[in-house]
Scaffold this motif. Structure first.
Motif, PDB file in Angstrom:
ATOM      1  N   LYS A  15       0.666  -1.277   0.006  1.00 23.04           N
ATOM      2  CA  LYS A  15       0.008  -0.166  -0.132  1.00 23.04           C
ATOM      3  C   LYS A  15       0.758   1.486  -0.015  1.00 23.04           C
ATOM      4  N   TYR A  16       2.018   1.335   0.594  1.00 26.71           N
ATOM      5  CA  TYR A  16       2.834   2.477   0.897  1.00 26.71           C
ATOM      6  C   TYR A  16       4.178   2.348   0.600  1.00 26.71           C
ATOM      7  N   ASN A  17       4.455   1.396  -0.137  1.00 22.37           N
ATOM      8  CA  ASN A  17       5.960   1.235  -0.993  1.00 22.37           C
ATOM      9  C   ASN A  17       7.005   1.263   0.218  1.00 22.37           C
ATOM     10  N   SER A  18       6.551   0.702   1.271  1.00 21.68           N
ATOM     11  CA  SER A  18       7.631   0.744   2.407  1.00 21.68           C
ATOM     12  C   SER A  18       7.957  -0.498   2.544  1.00 21.68           C
ATOM     13  N   LYS A  19       9.162  -0.987   2.029  1.00 23.06           N
ATOM     14  CA  LYS A  19       9.837  -2.470   1.842  1.00 23.06           C
ATOM     15  C   LYS A  19      10.746  -2.817   2.930  1.00 23.06           C
ATOM     16  N   ARG A  20      11.378  -1.745   3.646  1.00 22.39           N
ATOM     17  CA  ARG A  20      12.738  -2.080   4.474  1.00 22.39           C
ATOM     18  C   ARG A  20      12.557  -2.768   5.507  1.00 22.39           C
ATOM     19  N   ALA A  21      11.256  -2.837   6.247  1.00 21.87           N
ATOM     20  CA  ALA A  21      11.143  -3.675   7.373  1.00 21.87           C
ATOM     21  C   ALA A  21      11.044  -5.117   6.991  1.00 21.87           C
ATOM     22  N   LEU A  22      10.495  -5.220   5.674  1.00 24.29           N
ATOM     23  CA  LEU A  22      10.780  -6.597   5.123  1.00 24.29           C
ATOM     24  C   LEU A  22      12.199  -7.384   5.283  1.00 24.29           C
ATOM     25  N   ARG A  23      13.049  -6.783   5.422  1.00 27.67           N
ATOM     26  CA  ARG A  23      14.293  -7.247   5.205  1.00 27.67           C
ATOM     27  C   ARG A  23      14.623  -8.312   6.641  1.00 27.67           C
ATOM     28  N   LEU A  24      13.840  -8.120   7.653  1.00 28.25           N
ATOM     29  CA  LEU A  24      14.439  -8.697   8.729  1.00 28.25           C
ATOM     30  C   LEU A  24      13.150  -9.448   9.311  1.00 28.25           C
ATOM     31  N   PRO A  25      13.163 -10.496   9.971  1.00 28.65           N
ATOM     32  CA  PRO A  25      12.156 -11.105  10.749  1.00 28.65           C
ATOM     33  C   PRO A  25      11.508  -9.988  11.791  1.00 28.65           C
ATOM     34  N   ALA A  26      10.354 -10.380  12.350  1.00 27.67           N
ATOM     35  CA  ALA A  26       9.651  -9.721  13.259  1.00 27.67           C
ATOM     36  C   ALA A  26      10.411  -9.794  14.590  1.00 27.67           C
ATOM     37  N   HIS A  27      10.721  -8.539  15.145  1.00 27.51           N
ATOM     38  CA  HIS A  27      11.657  -8.692  16.386  1.00 27.51           C
ATOM     39  C   HIS A  27      11.544  -7.546  17.294  1.00 27.51           C
ATOM     40  N   ILE A  28      11.975  -7.564  18.661  1.00 24.91           N
ATOM     41  CA  ILE A  28      12.122  -6.548  19.437  1.00 24.91           C
ATOM     42  C   ILE A  28      13.603  -6.218  19.672  1.00 24.91           C
ATOM     43  N   THR A  29      13.931  -5.185  19.159  1.00 29.22           N
ATOM     44  CA  THR A  29      15.350  -4.907  19.275  1.00 29.22           C
ATOM     45  C   THR A  29      15.867  -4.492  20.880  1.00 29.22           C
ATOM     46  N   LEU A  30      16.701  -4.994  21.326  1.00 33.00           N
ATOM     47  CA  LEU A  30      17.155  -4.675  22.668  1.00 33.00           C
ATOM     48  C   LEU A  30      18.295  -4.020  22.810  1.00 33.00           C
ATOM     49  N   VAL A  31      19.407  -4.178  21.932  1.00 29.58           N
ATOM     50  CA  VAL A  31      20.610  -3.476  21.657  1.00 29.58           C
ATOM     51  C   VAL A  31      20.754  -3.204  20.218  1.00 29.58           C
ATOM     52  N   PRO A  32      20.613  -1.935  20.036  1.00 32.24           N
ATOM     53  CA  PRO A  32      20.836  -1.699  18.340  1.00 32.24           C
ATOM     54  C   PRO A  32      22.174  -1.813  17.889  1.00 32.24           C
ATOM     55  N   PRO A  33      22.312  -1.775  16.586  1.00 32.35           N
ATOM     56  CA  PRO A  33      23.588  -2.055  16.009  1.00 32.35           C
ATOM     57  C   PRO A  33      24.843  -1.878  16.727  1.00 32.35           C
ATOM     58  N   PHE A  34      25.724  -2.335  16.881  1.00 36.58           N
ATOM     59  CA  PHE A  34      27.260  -1.820  17.425  1.00 36.58           C
ATOM     60  C   PHE A  34      28.258  -2.812  16.446  1.00 36.58           C
ATOM     61  N   ARG A  35      29.311  -2.264  16.590  1.00 40.10           N
ATOM     62  CA  ARG A  35      30.634  -2.889  16.029  1.00 40.10           C
ATOM     63  C   ARG A  35      30.986  -3.677  16.952  1.00 40.10           C
ATOM     64  N   LEU A  36      31.490  -4.925  16.656  1.00 39.71           N
ATOM     65  CA  LEU A  36      32.251  -6.074  17.327  1.00 39.71           C
ATOM     66  C   LEU A  36      33.453  -6.499  16.718  1.00 39.71           C
ATOM     67  N   THR A  37      34.581  -6.606  17.039  1.00 38.96           N
ATOM     68  CA  THR A  37      35.887  -6.907  16.242  1.00 38.96           C
ATOM     69  C   THR A  37      35.955  -8.674  16.409  1.00 38.96           C
ATOM     70  N   GLU A  38      36.529  -9.158  15.712  1.00 43.71           N
ATOM     71  CA  GLU A  38      36.397 -10.469  15.818  1.00 43.71           C
ATOM     72  C   GLU A  38      37.106 -11.209  16.938  1.00 43.71           C
ATOM     73  N   ASN A  39      38.175 -10.461  17.236  1.00 46.96           N
ATOM     74  CA  ASN A  39      38.936 -10.878  18.640  1.00 46.96           C
ATOM     75  C   ASN A  39      38.183 -10.694  19.884  1.00 46.96           C
ATOM     76  N   ARG A  40      36.945 -10.293  19.718  1.00 51.59           N
ATOM     77  CA  ARG A  40      36.016 -10.066  21.251  1.00 51.59           C
ATOM     78  C   ARG A  40      34.994 -10.785  20.931  1.00 51.59           C
ATOM     79  N   SER A  41      34.709 -11.605  19.926  1.00 58.71           N
ATOM     80  CA  SER A  41      33.428 -12.301  19.720  1.00 58.71           C
ATOM     81  C   SER A  41      33.442 -13.511  20.773  1.00 58.71           C
ATOM     82  N   ASP A  42      34.254 -13.963  20.821  1.00 62.16           N
ATOM     83  CA  ASP A  42      34.219 -15.177  21.703  1.00 62.16           C
ATOM     84  C   ASP A  42      33.880 -14.915  23.253  1.00 62.16           C
ATOM     85  N   GLU A  43      34.493 -13.755  23.690  1.00 60.91           N
ATOM     86  CA  GLU A  43      34.160 -13.088  24.895  1.00 60.91           C
ATOM     87  C   GLU A  43      32.833 -12.755  24.894  1.00 60.91           C
ATOM     88  N   LEU A  44      32.319 -11.911  23.898  1.00 58.59           N
ATOM     89  CA  LEU A  44      30.821 -11.626  23.902  1.00 58.59           C
ATOM     90  C   LEU A  44      30.048 -12.834  24.062  1.00 58.59           C
TER      91      LEU A  44
END
Length: 188
Positions: free
Chosen positions: A34-63
């Motif tokens: 109806k409104y040509n708004s497609k962006r939200a279709l890129r992700l499954p339905a979700h409730i964001t708790l922590v917005p996007p942030f950068r994580l280096t590979e060397n810290r992923s195991d720790e996270l």
């Protein structure tokens, strides 16, 4: 630069069960049609708790260890979805009907992740209005007001159990669902 210094964009969210996710996807599709708004279709339905942030590979195991331990202290939560809300003039969403259930969990999550999150996000990230986005940045201002007129008094009711926290990672084009950290109900 070594491969360990390469960073990925990630975020953390709660997902509804698949059947409810499909129902919400139909609403997103309605916005697209109806409104040509497609962006939200890129992700499954979700409730964001922590917005996007950068994580280096060397810290992923720790996270991952921190998230596993953190989620292990919680049991599943009942989340209510109730009607629609908006962030004018671009975003329309489904409201979480019982945000008081999610706020303490999210606050504790932010505290657990304070060594990973950018300072700006720690300062501004404490304000939280949990929701599931249906239409976002690609919804024109004109269409926002038309859609909001249609959705502001429309009803939506759902209740579901959340069994874990999901980590998404951007692959350069889309967000991939990487893993779910299950709630284990240890020493709540």
């Amino acid at each position: 630069m070594s491969t360990k210094d390469i960073s990925s964009l990630i975020f953390l969210a709660l997902l509804p069960p698949e059947s409810l996710g499909e129902e919400i996807k139909e609403l997103k599709q309605e916005f697209s049609d109806k409104y040509n708004s497609k962006r939200a279709l890129r992700l499954p339905a979700h409730i964001t708790l922590v917005p996007p942030f950068r994580l280096t590979e060397n810290r992923s195991d720790e996270l991952f260890m921190i998230l596993e331990d953190f989620c292990g202290r919680f049991s599943e939560m009942e989340v209510s979805l109730k009607d629609f809300g908006a962030f004018p003039p671009r975003v329309i969403f489904i409201e979480v009907g019982n945000p008081e259930v999610l706020r303490p969990f999210r606050d504790q999550l932010f505290t657990s992740l304070e060594n990973f999150l950018p300072v700006e996000q720690l300062k501004t990230g404490r304000s939280f209005r949990p929701h599931i986005t249906l239409a976002t940045r690609d919804l024109s201002r004109r269409d926002f007001y038309l859609a909001w007129e249609e959705f502001k008094d429309r009803s939506f009711d759902a209740l579901f159990s959340v069994e874990g926290l999901t980590l998404f990672k951007h692959n350069g084009k889309i967000w991939d669902n990487i893993t779910e950290f299950k709630f284990q109900n240890r020493e709540r």
